[in-house]
Design an enzyme around this catalytic site. Structure first.
Site, PDB file in Angstrom:
ATOM      1  N   ARG A   1       0.837  -1.188   0.000  1.00 42.88           N
ATOM      2  CA  ARG A   1       0.000   0.000   0.000  1.00 42.88           C
ATOM      3  C   ARG A   1       0.883   1.254   0.000  1.00 42.88           C
ATOM      4  O   ARG A   1       0.559   2.256  -0.612  1.00 42.88           O
ATOM      5  CB  ARG A   1      -0.892  -0.045   1.238  1.00 42.88           C
ATOM      6  CG  ARG A   1      -1.959   0.992   1.257  1.00 42.88           C
ATOM      7  CD  ARG A   1      -3.030   0.627   2.265  1.00 42.88           C
ATOM      8  NE  ARG A   1      -3.754   1.832   2.618  1.00 42.88           N
ATOM      9  CZ  ARG A   1      -3.380   2.647   3.576  1.00 42.88           C
ATOM     10  NH1 ARG A   1      -2.302   2.404   4.270  1.00 42.88           N
ATOM     11  NH2 ARG A   1      -4.087   3.727   3.831  1.00 42.88           N
TER      12      ARG A   1
ATOM     13  N   ASP B   1     -18.268   3.537   0.662  1.00 42.18           N
ATOM     14  CA  ASP B   1     -18.489   2.593   1.768  1.00 42.18           C
ATOM     15  C   ASP B   1     -19.854   2.824   2.419  1.00 42.18           C
ATOM     16  O   ASP B   1     -20.536   1.876   2.811  1.00 42.18           O
ATOM     17  CB  ASP B   1     -17.375   2.754   2.807  1.00 42.18           C
ATOM     18  CG  ASP B   1     -16.005   2.757   2.159  1.00 42.18           C
ATOM     19  OD1 ASP B   1     -15.422   1.683   1.990  1.00 42.18           O
ATOM     20  OD2 ASP B   1     -15.530   3.849   1.765  1.00 42.18           O
TER      21      ASP B   1
ATOM     22  N   ARG C   1     -22.432   1.225   0.296  1.00 38.12           N
ATOM     23  CA  ARG C   1     -22.416  -0.240   0.478  1.00 38.12           C
ATOM     24  C   ARG C   1     -23.024  -0.622   1.825  1.00 38.12           C
ATOM     25  O   ARG C   1     -23.751  -1.617   1.931  1.00 38.12           O
ATOM     26  CB  ARG C   1     -20.972  -0.755   0.401  1.00 38.12           C
ATOM     27  CG  ARG C   1     -20.423  -0.715  -1.006  1.00 38.12           C
ATOM     28  CD  ARG C   1     -18.935  -1.057  -1.041  1.00 38.12           C
ATOM     29  NE  ARG C   1     -18.429  -1.062  -2.405  1.00 38.12           N
ATOM     30  CZ  ARG C   1     -17.191  -0.703  -2.749  1.00 38.12           C
ATOM     31  NH1 ARG C   1     -16.338  -0.306  -1.825  1.00 38.12           N
ATOM     32  NH2 ARG C   1     -16.815  -0.740  -4.004  1.00 38.12           N
TER      33      ARG C   1
ATOM     34  N   HIS D   1     -11.101   5.734   3.929  1.00 43.37           N
ATOM     35  CA  HIS D   1     -11.614   4.850   2.892  1.00 43.37           C
ATOM     36  C   HIS D   1     -10.609   3.702   2.832  1.00 43.37           C
ATOM     37  O   HIS D   1      -9.673   3.703   2.056  1.00 43.37           O
ATOM     38  CB  HIS D   1     -11.688   5.581   1.546  1.00 43.37           C
ATOM     39  CG  HIS D   1     -12.036   4.672   0.398  1.00 43.37           C
ATOM     40  ND1 HIS D   1     -13.199   3.948   0.342  1.00 43.37           N
ATOM     41  CD2 HIS D   1     -11.355   4.364  -0.736  1.00 43.37           C
ATOM     42  CE1 HIS D   1     -13.220   3.249  -0.782  1.00 43.37           C
ATOM     43  NE2 HIS D   1     -12.113   3.479  -1.440  1.00 43.37           N
TER      44      HIS D   1
HETATM   45  N1  LIG Z   1     -11.895   6.134  -4.473  1.00 38.89           N
HETATM   46  C1  LIG Z   1     -12.401   4.994  -4.900  1.00 38.89           C
HETATM   47  O1  LIG Z   1     -13.434   4.539  -4.374  1.00 38.89           O
HETATM   48  C2  LIG Z   1     -11.709   4.273  -6.008  1.00 38.89           C
HETATM   49  C3  LIG Z   1     -12.331   3.180  -6.649  1.00 38.89           C
HETATM   50  C4  LIG Z   1     -11.663   2.571  -7.708  1.00 38.89           C
HETATM   51  C5  LIG Z   1     -10.391   2.994  -8.081  1.00 38.89           C
HETATM   52  N2  LIG Z   1      -9.807   4.039  -7.419  1.00 38.89           N
HETATM   53  C6  LIG Z   1      -8.478   4.529  -7.762  1.00 38.89           C
HETATM   54  O2  LIG Z   1      -8.541   5.304  -8.951  1.00 38.89           O
HETATM   55  C7  LIG Z   1      -7.272   5.270  -9.605  1.00 38.89           C
HETATM   56  C8  LIG Z   1      -7.456   4.944 -11.077  1.00 38.89           C
HETATM   57  O3  LIG Z   1      -7.946   3.618 -11.231  1.00 38.89           O
HETATM   58  P1  LIG Z   1      -8.268   3.044 -12.684  1.00 38.89           P
HETATM   59  O4  LIG Z   1      -8.823   1.680 -12.471  1.00 38.89           O
HETATM   60  O5  LIG Z   1      -9.028   4.031 -13.464  1.00 38.89           O
HETATM   61  O6  LIG Z   1      -6.777   2.922 -13.274  1.00 38.89           O
HETATM   62  P2  LIG Z   1      -6.365   2.906 -14.829  1.00 38.89           P
HETATM   63  O7  LIG Z   1      -4.994   2.355 -14.881  1.00 38.89           O
HETATM   64  O8  LIG Z   1      -7.430   2.271 -15.642  1.00 38.89           O
HETATM   65  O9  LIG Z   1      -6.324   4.453 -15.231  1.00 38.89           O
HETATM   66  C9  LIG Z   1      -5.372   5.348 -14.758  1.00 38.89           C
HETATM   67  C10 LIG Z   1      -5.156   6.381 -15.848  1.00 38.89           C
HETATM   68  O10 LIG Z   1      -4.314   7.426 -15.330  1.00 38.89           O
HETATM   69  C11 LIG Z   1      -3.510   7.887 -16.408  1.00 38.89           C
HETATM   70  N3  LIG Z   1      -2.359   8.644 -15.889  1.00 38.89           N
HETATM   71  C12 LIG Z   1      -1.256   8.170 -15.275  1.00 38.89           C
HETATM   72  N4  LIG Z   1      -0.430   9.198 -14.966  1.00 38.89           N
HETATM   73  C13 LIG Z   1      -1.032  10.328 -15.397  1.00 38.89           C
HETATM   74  C14 LIG Z   1      -0.680  11.702 -15.361  1.00 38.89           C
HETATM   75  N5  LIG Z   1       0.474  12.112 -14.835  1.00 38.89           N
HETATM   76  N6  LIG Z   1      -1.542  12.584 -15.893  1.00 38.89           N
HETATM   77  C15 LIG Z   1      -2.702  12.183 -16.449  1.00 38.89           C
HETATM   78  N7  LIG Z   1      -3.086  10.905 -16.498  1.00 38.89           N
HETATM   79  C16 LIG Z   1      -2.262   9.981 -15.981  1.00 38.89           C
HETATM   80  C17 LIG Z   1      -3.128   6.604 -17.132  1.00 38.89           C
HETATM   81  O11 LIG Z   1      -2.655   6.870 -18.446  1.00 38.89           O
HETATM   82  C18 LIG Z   1      -4.454   5.829 -17.096  1.00 38.89           C
HETATM   83  O12 LIG Z   1      -5.244   6.098 -18.258  1.00 38.89           O
HETATM   84  C19 LIG Z   1      -6.427   4.265  -8.824  1.00 38.89           C
HETATM   85  O13 LIG Z   1      -5.592   4.955  -7.918  1.00 38.89           O
HETATM   86  C20 LIG Z   1      -7.455   3.458  -8.066  1.00 38.89           C
HETATM   87  O14 LIG Z   1      -6.931   2.872  -6.896  1.00 38.89           O
HETATM   88  C21 LIG Z   1     -10.460   4.673  -6.419  1.00 38.89           C
END
Ligand SMILES: NC(=O)c1ccc[n+]([C@@H]2O[C@H](COP(=O)([O-])OP(=O)(O)OC[C@H]3O[C@@H](n4cnc5c(N)ncnc54)[C@H](O)[C@@H]3O)[C@@H](O)[C@H]2O)c1
Ligand SMILES: *[C@@H]1O[C@H](CO)[C@@H](O)[C@H](O)[C@H]1NC(C)=O
Length: 321
Positions: free
Chosen positions: A94, A154, A157, A181
């Site tokens: 993490r 959360d 859910r 979270h």
């Molecule tokens: N808060 C929540 O409840 C929740 C839920 C799901 C996912 N997430 C988080 O959201 C984030 C994204 O998840 P995802 O599944 O969409 O990942 P993903 O890999 O599908 O998408 C990430 C995107 O970010 C882009 N990226 C990387 N560096 C960048 C930069 N400097 N500038 C602009 N774009 C950039 C990548 O090119 C990619 O398209 C992760 O950190 C994940 O843990 C949060």
């Protein structure tokens, strides 16, 4: 799908056109809350592909969808949603995730803030509490204008699980998850209610036993939901996208809805740190006017949660550790 009326003049930029970003763009498009949705990603080819696809969906709504040429396209945005970042990979701790995404925020947030000094930042990237605070530090925005999706997911859910257990519509269950979270989140049992009655009173009136073990299982399923989804499909996207739209809506409509979101504050004497509490959302952001009434166990849980987020933040800030 019927054509809807013209959406208000609202521009929303989504930084990160990955799974969460594009699902959010699609949900926003169908919600008719924005007149313009702009996708910004370092992978411009991917963003272009998504925009072409989305623009065909936009035919049935009334929003324009386009690719950002650069951060200058954040200018005039009502809200900038940040979903850019890496997901946890097998074998990655993490803490590794914190450091990678913290560095990414150091490059993204100041550019957004420079071009859109009056916008509201909405952070979804994980670990969301640490990065909400990073976004506030790096933007210099007032705390009410930097919001993390936090435990809104959360809480949704939790209400879903309680609704299933008591066989009532989740809309009629009032209950929140506060704090991180993540694993140290706190279910606020002392305030959970159905039809205006606290759970123990509800059970008494219904002539059933308050089932402590079943409630523990509800909290466990709430906390573990993301793991269960990721184990099967490798990511989560629909739930979080709907929750993000649920945060955008009261901001855009200025309707004072109370949503459990993350923002920087001092909690149980710990902080400044970002974590989730029920906040009133309106045009000017997330407001915590009325402190939540908690029992001693919940307050202690909140203090521990605040400390564990702060610990993760400090290790992310220090590149040597
Ligand atoms: N808060 C929540 O409840 C929740 C839920 C799901 C996912 N997430 C988080 O959201 C984030 C994204 O998840 P995802 O599944 O969409 O990942 P993903 O890999 O599908 O998408 C990430 C995107 O970010 C882009 N990226 C990387 N560096 C960048 C930069 N400097 N500038 C602009 N774009 C950039 C990548 O090119 C990619 O398209 C992760 O950190 C994940 O843990 C949060
Ligand atoms: C939003 O709520 C805050 C806190 O209650 C209040 O001070 C502010 O005036 C409200 N903003 C708008 C635009 O309604």
């Amino acid at each position: 799908m019927p054509l809807q009326s013209e959406p208000p003049n609202v521009k929303i930029v989504i930084v990160g056109a990955g799974s969460v970003g594009v699902t959010t763009a699609y949900a926003l498009l169908l919600s008719n809350l924005a007149s313009e949705i702009v996708l910004l990603d370092i992978d411009t080819t991917r963003a272009e592909g998504e925009v072409i696809d989305l623009s065909h969906a936009a035919h049935f709504a009334h929003a324009k969808v386009r690719v950002a040429r650069g951060y200058e396209d954040c200018a005039g945005a009502t809200i900038v949603i940040i979903t850019a970042g890496v997901n946890q990979k097998p074998g990655q701790t993490r803490l590794d995730l914190v450091k990678t995404n913290y560095r990414l925020f150091e490059s993204v947030v100041p550019q957004v803030a420079r071009h859109a000094p009056d916008t509201i930042l909405l952070v979804a990237t994980n670990p969301v509490d640490v990065l909400t605070q990073a976004a506030q530090d790096l933007s210099g925005f007032p705390t009410e204008r930097v919001i993390g999706s936090g435990t809104a997911m959360d809480t949704t859910r939790f209400r879903h699980e309680l609704g299933r257990h008591y066989r009532v519509n989740p809309r009629n269950v009032h209950a929140v998850i506060i704090g991180e979270h993540g694993d140290s989140q706190i279910p606020v049992w002392s305030l959970a209610s159905i039809a205006g009655m606290r759970l123990r009173d509800y059970c008494r009136q219904a002539g059933v036993e308050y089932d402590e073990a079943a409630m523990d299982a509800v909290a466990q399923r709430t906390r573990g939901a993301a793991y269960e989804i990721i184990k099967r499909k490798g990511k989560t996207n629909y739930g979080v996208a709907s929750v993000l739209v649920g945060i955008v809506e009261p901001i855009v409509k200025n309707n004072d809805a109370i949503v459990t979101v993350s923002r920087v504050g001092i909690y149980e004497g710990v902080g400044p740190v970002a974590l989730s509490m029920p906040c009133k959302l309106n045009n000017s952001g997330a407001h915590m006017d009325v402190p939540l009434m908690l029992d001693d166990v919940e307050r202690e849980g909140l203090r521990k949660s605040a400390e564990s987020i702060l610990e993760a933040l400090n290790s992310a800030r220090n590149p040597e550790s």
